[in-house]
Scaffold this motif. Sequence first.
Motif, PDB file in Angstrom:
ATOM      1  N   LEU A 122       0.906  -1.209  -0.074  1.00  0.00           N
ATOM      2  CA  LEU A 122       0.145   0.176  -0.029  1.00  0.00           C
ATOM      3  C   LEU A 122       0.699   1.261  -0.091  1.00  0.00           C
ATOM      4  O   LEU A 122       2.018   1.278   0.725  1.00  0.00           O
ATOM      5  N   PRO A 123       0.573   2.350  -0.777  1.00  0.00           N
ATOM      6  CA  PRO A 123       1.142   3.543  -0.618  1.00  0.00           C
ATOM      7  C   PRO A 123       1.290   4.346   0.773  1.00  0.00           C
ATOM      8  O   PRO A 123       2.529   4.646   0.998  1.00  0.00           O
ATOM      9  N   SER A 124       0.221   4.130   1.373  1.00  0.00           N
ATOM     10  CA  SER A 124       0.182   4.717   2.759  1.00  0.00           C
ATOM     11  C   SER A 124       1.228   3.844   3.693  1.00  0.00           C
ATOM     12  O   SER A 124       1.686   4.452   4.729  1.00  0.00           O
ATOM     13  N   GLU A 125       1.241   2.644   3.573  1.00  0.00           N
ATOM     14  CA  GLU A 125       2.199   2.071   4.360  1.00  0.00           C
ATOM     15  C   GLU A 125       3.758   2.266   4.136  1.00  0.00           C
ATOM     16  O   GLU A 125       4.325   2.581   5.394  1.00  0.00           O
ATOM     17  N   GLN A 126       4.215   2.765   3.037  1.00  0.00           N
ATOM     18  CA  GLN A 126       5.482   3.179   2.989  1.00  0.00           C
ATOM     19  C   GLN A 126       5.654   4.721   3.471  1.00  0.00           C
ATOM     20  O   GLN A 126       6.388   5.088   3.869  1.00  0.00           O
ATOM     21  N   ARG A 127       4.646   5.340   2.938  1.00  0.00           N
ATOM     22  CA  ARG A 127       4.308   6.900   3.440  1.00  0.00           C
ATOM     23  C   ARG A 127       4.467   7.036   4.953  1.00  0.00           C
ATOM     24  O   ARG A 127       5.160   7.862   5.392  1.00  0.00           O
ATOM     25  N   LEU A 128       3.864   6.027   5.617  1.00  0.00           N
ATOM     26  CA  LEU A 128       3.655   6.182   7.253  1.00  0.00           C
ATOM     27  C   LEU A 128       4.945   5.384   7.693  1.00  0.00           C
ATOM     28  O   LEU A 128       4.726   5.154   9.079  1.00  0.00           O
ATOM     29  N   ASN A 129       5.727   4.964   7.011  1.00  0.00           N
ATOM     30  CA  ASN A 129       6.658   3.650   7.648  1.00  0.00           C
ATOM     31  C   ASN A 129       7.401   4.689   8.544  1.00  0.00           C
ATOM     32  O   ASN A 129       8.210   5.648   8.248  1.00  0.00           O
ATOM     33  N   GLY A 130       7.475   4.013   9.742  1.00  0.00           N
ATOM     34  CA  GLY A 130       8.277   4.885  11.035  1.00  0.00           C
ATOM     35  C   GLY A 130       7.362   6.047  11.574  1.00  0.00           C
ATOM     36  O   GLY A 130       8.010   6.711  12.409  1.00  0.00           O
ATOM     37  N   GLN A 131       6.256   6.124  11.101  1.00  0.00           N
ATOM     38  CA  GLN A 131       5.278   7.208  11.516  1.00  0.00           C
ATOM     39  C   GLN A 131       4.064   6.541  12.104  1.00  0.00           C
ATOM     40  O   GLN A 131       2.908   7.086  12.163  1.00  0.00           O
ATOM     41  N   GLU A 207      -6.532   0.325   3.329  1.00  0.00           N
ATOM     42  CA  GLU A 207      -5.670   1.717   3.424  1.00  0.00           C
ATOM     43  C   GLU A 207      -5.553   2.077   4.959  1.00  0.00           C
ATOM     44  O   GLU A 207      -6.137   1.640   5.693  1.00  0.00           O
ATOM     45  N   ILE A 208      -4.231   2.644   5.090  1.00  0.00           N
ATOM     46  CA  ILE A 208      -3.757   3.157   6.440  1.00  0.00           C
ATOM     47  C   ILE A 208      -3.745   4.454   6.251  1.00  0.00           C
ATOM     48  O   ILE A 208      -3.520   5.254   5.410  1.00  0.00           O
ATOM     49  N   LEU A 209      -4.762   5.126   7.295  1.00  0.00           N
ATOM     50  CA  LEU A 209      -5.194   6.245   7.309  1.00  0.00           C
ATOM     51  C   LEU A 209      -4.397   7.133   8.238  1.00  0.00           C
ATOM     52  O   LEU A 209      -4.217   7.211   9.173  1.00  0.00           O
ATOM     53  N   GLY A 210      -4.126   8.654   7.821  1.00  0.00           N
ATOM     54  CA  GLY A 210      -3.501   9.553   8.651  1.00  0.00           C
ATOM     55  C   GLY A 210      -2.623  10.306   7.532  1.00  0.00           C
ATOM     56  O   GLY A 210      -1.999   9.735   6.722  1.00  0.00           O
ATOM     57  N   GLU A 211      -2.462  11.752   8.023  1.00  0.00           N
ATOM     58  CA  GLU A 211      -1.782  12.381   7.055  1.00  0.00           C
ATOM     59  C   GLU A 211      -0.166  12.351   7.295  1.00  0.00           C
ATOM     60  O   GLU A 211       0.640  12.230   6.713  1.00  0.00           O
ATOM     61  N   GLU A 213       0.863  11.008  10.610  1.00  0.00           N
ATOM     62  CA  GLU A 213       0.924   9.586  11.339  1.00  0.00           C
ATOM     63  C   GLU A 213      -0.202   8.887  11.454  1.00  0.00           C
ATOM     64  O   GLU A 213      -1.294   9.144  10.801  1.00  0.00           O
ATOM     65  N   VAL A 214      -0.449   7.480  11.855  1.00  0.00           N
ATOM     66  CA  VAL A 214      -1.224   6.640  11.478  1.00  0.00           C
ATOM     67  C   VAL A 214      -2.522   7.134  12.667  1.00  0.00           C
ATOM     68  O   VAL A 214      -2.152   7.350  14.009  1.00  0.00           O
ATOM     69  N   GLU A 215      -3.605   7.321  12.031  1.00  0.00           N
ATOM     70  CA  GLU A 215      -4.622   7.578  12.619  1.00  0.00           C
ATOM     71  C   GLU A 215      -5.789   6.655  12.816  1.00  0.00           C
ATOM     72  O   GLU A 215      -6.803   6.441  13.696  1.00  0.00           O
ATOM     73  N   ALA A 216      -6.020   5.744  11.690  1.00  0.00           N
ATOM     74  CA  ALA A 216      -6.968   4.604  11.731  1.00  0.00           C
ATOM     75  C   ALA A 216      -6.381   3.774  10.466  1.00  0.00           C
ATOM     76  O   ALA A 216      -5.489   3.953   9.631  1.00  0.00           O
ATOM     77  N   VAL A 217      -7.211   2.547  10.367  1.00  0.00           N
ATOM     78  CA  VAL A 217      -6.983   1.654   9.370  1.00  0.00           C
ATOM     79  C   VAL A 217      -8.375   1.171   8.631  1.00  0.00           C
ATOM     80  O   VAL A 217      -9.476   1.170   9.309  1.00  0.00           O
ATOM     81  N   ARG A 218      -8.485   1.357   7.354  1.00  0.00           N
ATOM     82  CA  ARG A 218      -9.805   1.079   6.695  1.00  0.00           C
ATOM     83  C   ARG A 218      -9.676  -0.413   6.152  1.00  0.00           C
ATOM     84  O   ARG A 218      -8.898  -0.799   5.421  1.00  0.00           O
ATOM     85  N   VAL A 219     -10.561  -1.246   6.580  1.00  0.00           N
ATOM     86  CA  VAL A 219     -10.420  -2.629   6.198  1.00  0.00           C
ATOM     87  C   VAL A 219     -11.791  -3.139   5.532  1.00  0.00           C
ATOM     88  O   VAL A 219     -12.812  -2.374   5.858  1.00  0.00           O
ATOM     89  N   VAL A 232      -6.740   3.467  15.079  1.00  0.00           N
ATOM     90  CA  VAL A 232      -5.516   3.047  15.768  1.00  0.00           C
ATOM     91  C   VAL A 232      -4.645   3.693  15.538  1.00  0.00           C
ATOM     92  O   VAL A 232      -4.389   4.653  14.830  1.00  0.00           O
ATOM     93  N   GLN A 233      -3.449   3.834  16.538  1.00  0.00           N
ATOM     94  CA  GLN A 233      -2.184   4.600  16.449  1.00  0.00           C
ATOM     95  C   GLN A 233      -1.150   4.156  16.027  1.00  0.00           C
ATOM     96  O   GLN A 233      -0.091   4.589  15.507  1.00  0.00           O
ATOM     97  N   GLY A 234      -1.231   2.719  15.457  1.00  0.00           N
ATOM     98  CA  GLY A 234      -0.104   1.928  15.166  1.00  0.00           C
ATOM     99  C   GLY A 234      -0.408   0.727  14.351  1.00  0.00           C
ATOM    100  O   GLY A 234      -1.387   0.070  14.602  1.00  0.00           O
ATOM    101  N   PHE A 235       0.185   0.407  13.446  1.00  0.00           N
ATOM    102  CA  PHE A 235      -0.117  -0.582  12.355  1.00  0.00           C
ATOM    103  C   PHE A 235       1.238  -1.437  12.039  1.00  0.00           C
ATOM    104  O   PHE A 235       2.054  -1.002  11.582  1.00  0.00           O
TER     105      PHE A 235
END
Length: 315
Positions: A122-131, A207-211, A213-219, A232-235
């Motif tokens: 997922l693009p969001s996975e890499q964008r929020l990696n470490g966040q 998708e992992i949601l958050g600009e 940092e992680v704020e939620a996950v859409r499943v 959620v705050q962590g994925f």
Amino acid sequence: MTKEEVKVLIIGSGPAGYTAAIYASRAGLNPVLYMGEQPGGQLTITNDVENYPGYPDGVNGPQMMIDFQQQAERFGTDVRTGLATSVDFSGYPHKVVIDDKHEITAESVIISTGASAKWLGLPSEQRLNGQGVSACAVCDGFFFRNMDVAVVGAGDTACEEATYLSKLCKKVYMLVRRNEMRASTIMQQRVLKAKNIEVLWNTETEEILGEHEVEAVRVINNQSGEVKEIPVQGFFVAIGHQPNTAIFKDYLKMDENGYIQTIPGTSRTNIEGVFAAGDAQDHVYRQAVTAAGTGCMAALDAERFLASKEVAVAE
């Protein structure tokens, strides 16, 4: 093709490779180290490292690898950019080709090419990696104390990560793609007995949601089609790792997943003069400190191997 002869060649530049370089340099072996495709290894995508001894206030992952590199260079390691593209361990000394254009003949080889986490893509996975996105609960779980997190995966690793996080986090959602897990019975039982772990069956991550940092996950439920967002705050992605060992498969003994097998208690492989350290041969612990420890072992094993060769020649 250019050619070169070296005494000790180290392939890979994470904690294992750099520690091997420090020990080999101090032993006067003049090691040459090639950093590989991801200089510094997985720690270069880790923001905060708080569980490595000697850093009481923690350390940024990339900075830690710079520190390791500078220490290795201080003692004389020749650190180079470049990727090992093929090897020939059929005779002795060993041959390794770098970037398809430079052949090195090495009296000993230390493999520390590591392993790469498998991702969902997922693009969001890499964008929020470490966040907020991580592939290691033991490394990063501490940062999510008393928070809600999600773990994706269905094997022993995923169960282990979820169980570990359940002791730190308020709530752990385990996202399982099918209506059953691949994990061993005992690992499943630990998950199902934990009061703050909720297993969501037939669930896939959209998708992992958050600009920032992680704020939620859409499943999505792949049976009913129901889509929902879970705050959620962590994925945590726990779908496995892939050891970076493909170029060695024709020569070295490996397990079914491609991890190099070493003689127990040593870093020695089935090929004389070839040693393996770090996550390329460790699918159990996968920590910076254990990788560094096996890097030390590999350098000491290589030093003893080279010394025995010199004695044999002298006799």
